[in-house]
Structures are given as C-alpha cells and as structure tokens.
Design an enzyme around this catalytic site. Structure first.
Site, PDB file in Angstrom:
ATOM      1  N   GLY A 166      35.587  52.039 -11.985  1.00  0.00           N
ATOM      2  CA  GLY A 166      37.385  50.344 -11.857  1.00  0.00           C
ATOM      3  C   GLY A 166      35.959  49.527 -11.110  1.00  0.00           C
ATOM      4  N   SER A 167      36.652  48.733 -10.293  1.00  0.00           N
ATOM      5  CA  SER A 167      36.026  47.465  -9.518  1.00  0.00           C
ATOM      6  C   SER A 167      35.272  48.023  -8.087  1.00  0.00           C
ATOM      7  CB  SER A 167      37.322  47.098  -8.549  1.00  0.00           C
ATOM      8  OG  SER A 167      38.379  46.575  -9.507  1.00  0.00           O
TER       9      SER A 167
END
Length: 248
Positions: free
Chosen positions: A43-44
């Site tokens: 993810g981020s």
C-alpha cells in the site's frame, strides 16, 4: 530495527501463542514468523520508493511542478482511483505525498517507466530474501508486465513484500541512501567462550544520492507536521501513512 546497523531490536506477530501451553494452539500459528514469512500488499508505504526514485532521477521539482487529481486516472484501459472520492484537485508534488494521492503516484510511476522503477525496487531488496538468520523467509512478488501493473505498483498495489524487506528498504533513508542488511543474531559463542559468529553492519547497496535522502527527510517531516496528532513534543519525526486496500 536499528536502521544504522540492521540489528533487529524487537519483533512481534499476531495471532500469537503462549509458549508454556503451545499444544493448545494450531501448529500454523506456532511455526509462522509473520514479519519474515507473510507477504502483503504494501500500500502507501511503497509510495516512498516511487517518490524517492523520481527525485533521485531528477524527474520532478516537488515545489514547482503540479499535478491535477480528478480522483481517477486511466492507464491502458484500466481506471485507477484515488482514495479521496472526487480527487485532490491541483497540487504540487509535495502535496501529492502529503495527501498520499494515488493518481499522483501513478503519474510518477509513468515518468519512471517500468524498467527504471523495477530497478529501484530490486536494488532496495524487494523480490528476494534479505538473508536474515531466520527460516522460511518469503520473497514476495514484484513482477510488472503491463502498464496497468506499473501504475498500481507505483502506489503499492498489485505487488507483495514482507515486513523485513520493507525495513531493509527504508534503512536507506537513514544511511545516506545505502541499504543495510537486517540481522537478528548478535553472536554465537562456543563451549570455550570463543565467538564463532558476530552479527554486524553489512552494506547491501547504495541506491540514492545523499542529496536525495536529505530532501526526503524534509519531505517526510512535512508529512508528519500537517497532522498535529502525529507530532511528539521535542522529537523530530518523519513518516509516511501506510494504508492498504483489502480485497473483499
């Protein structure tokens, strides 16, 4: 992990078990060392890799170059969305990382192109074992074939990593761009008191320039500063949000 040396200071996993009553637990829970064995979509947190690579390659001026986020972007027929419905509008590339704007990171990935982004991902140690002295280490999956896969990888989806790989990659942020191998065994001593093995700092590769890392320090401090709840009195922090989309 001590990012300067690679020494693992603590490790934890859930679900856990009481070792005094291990027979009451499923063998998979007992045998799995999740930070080493389990892979996940980063993810981020993976956005740090894309962003730092773009700066290191001189592809973007974070203060002057701007990007307009409408909330979605089309890459080879695939429509990818930002986490914010409706988008963030016109932003500088500094605001792209402050807002963790998915489509903004897609634009950076497309600037880098597949070969260059993959080069950085591999040099940071993703897609292979770190070599830490623990069994059953996984390698993850960082393959990118299509442009749409490059786009999703740019913001941390469609690829998988381990927690120990992520720690190793982020060590470059503390060592002037140099990746440090993690280790967990301090030393091994034989029956005569002779040290037969000594854990120590091992350099994997210098990936970023000193200038790039210094700039990233300031950028990642700003990511923390925009939210007062993340700040700690008398402590200088830098960070990156780390949400990931869970398939359902």
């Amino acid at each position: 992990m001590n990012p300067n040396t690679g020494e693992i200071l603590a490790s934890s996993a859930r679900p856990n078990f009481n070792s005094n009553n291990y027979k009451a637990y499923n063998v998979e829970v007992i045998n799995r060392n999740l930070p080493i064995w389990m892979t996940f979509e980063p993810g981020s947190t993976m956005k740090i890799t894309t962003y730092t690579a773009a700066i290191n390659e001189g592809l973007v001026n974070i203060f002057e170059d701007k990007y307009t986020d409408t909330g979605k972007i089309n890459v080879d027929g695939a429509t990818l969305h930002c986490w914010k419905r409706g988008g963030h509008g016109l932003q500088t590339y500094l605001e792209v990382i402050e807002n963790s704007c998915n489509t903004g990171f897609v634009s950076l990935g497309l600037m880098l192109q597949k070969e260059k982004l993959m080069e950085y991902i591999k040099e940071l140690g993703f897609g292979k074992k770190t070599g830490i002295e623990l069994s059953n280490e996984a390698i993850g999956d960082i393959e990118m074939v299509y442009q749409s896969e490059l786009a999703t990888a740019s913001f941390g989806q469609g690829v998988s990593v381990t927690a120990i790989q992520m720690l190793q990659a982020l060590s470059a942020m503390t060592n002037d761009g140099t990746v440090i191998k993690p280790y967990i065994v301090d030393k091994i001593v034989d029956e005569n008191g002779t040290i037969t093995y000594q854990g120590e700092r091992q350099v994997v590769k210098k990936v970023y320039s000193n200038k790039t890392v210094s700039k990233m320090h300031e950028i990642m401090k700003k990511v923390v500063e925009i939210n007062k709840y993340w700040q700690v009195d008398n402590v200088s922090l830098m960070g990156k949000t780390g949400t990931a989309q869970i398939a359902s």
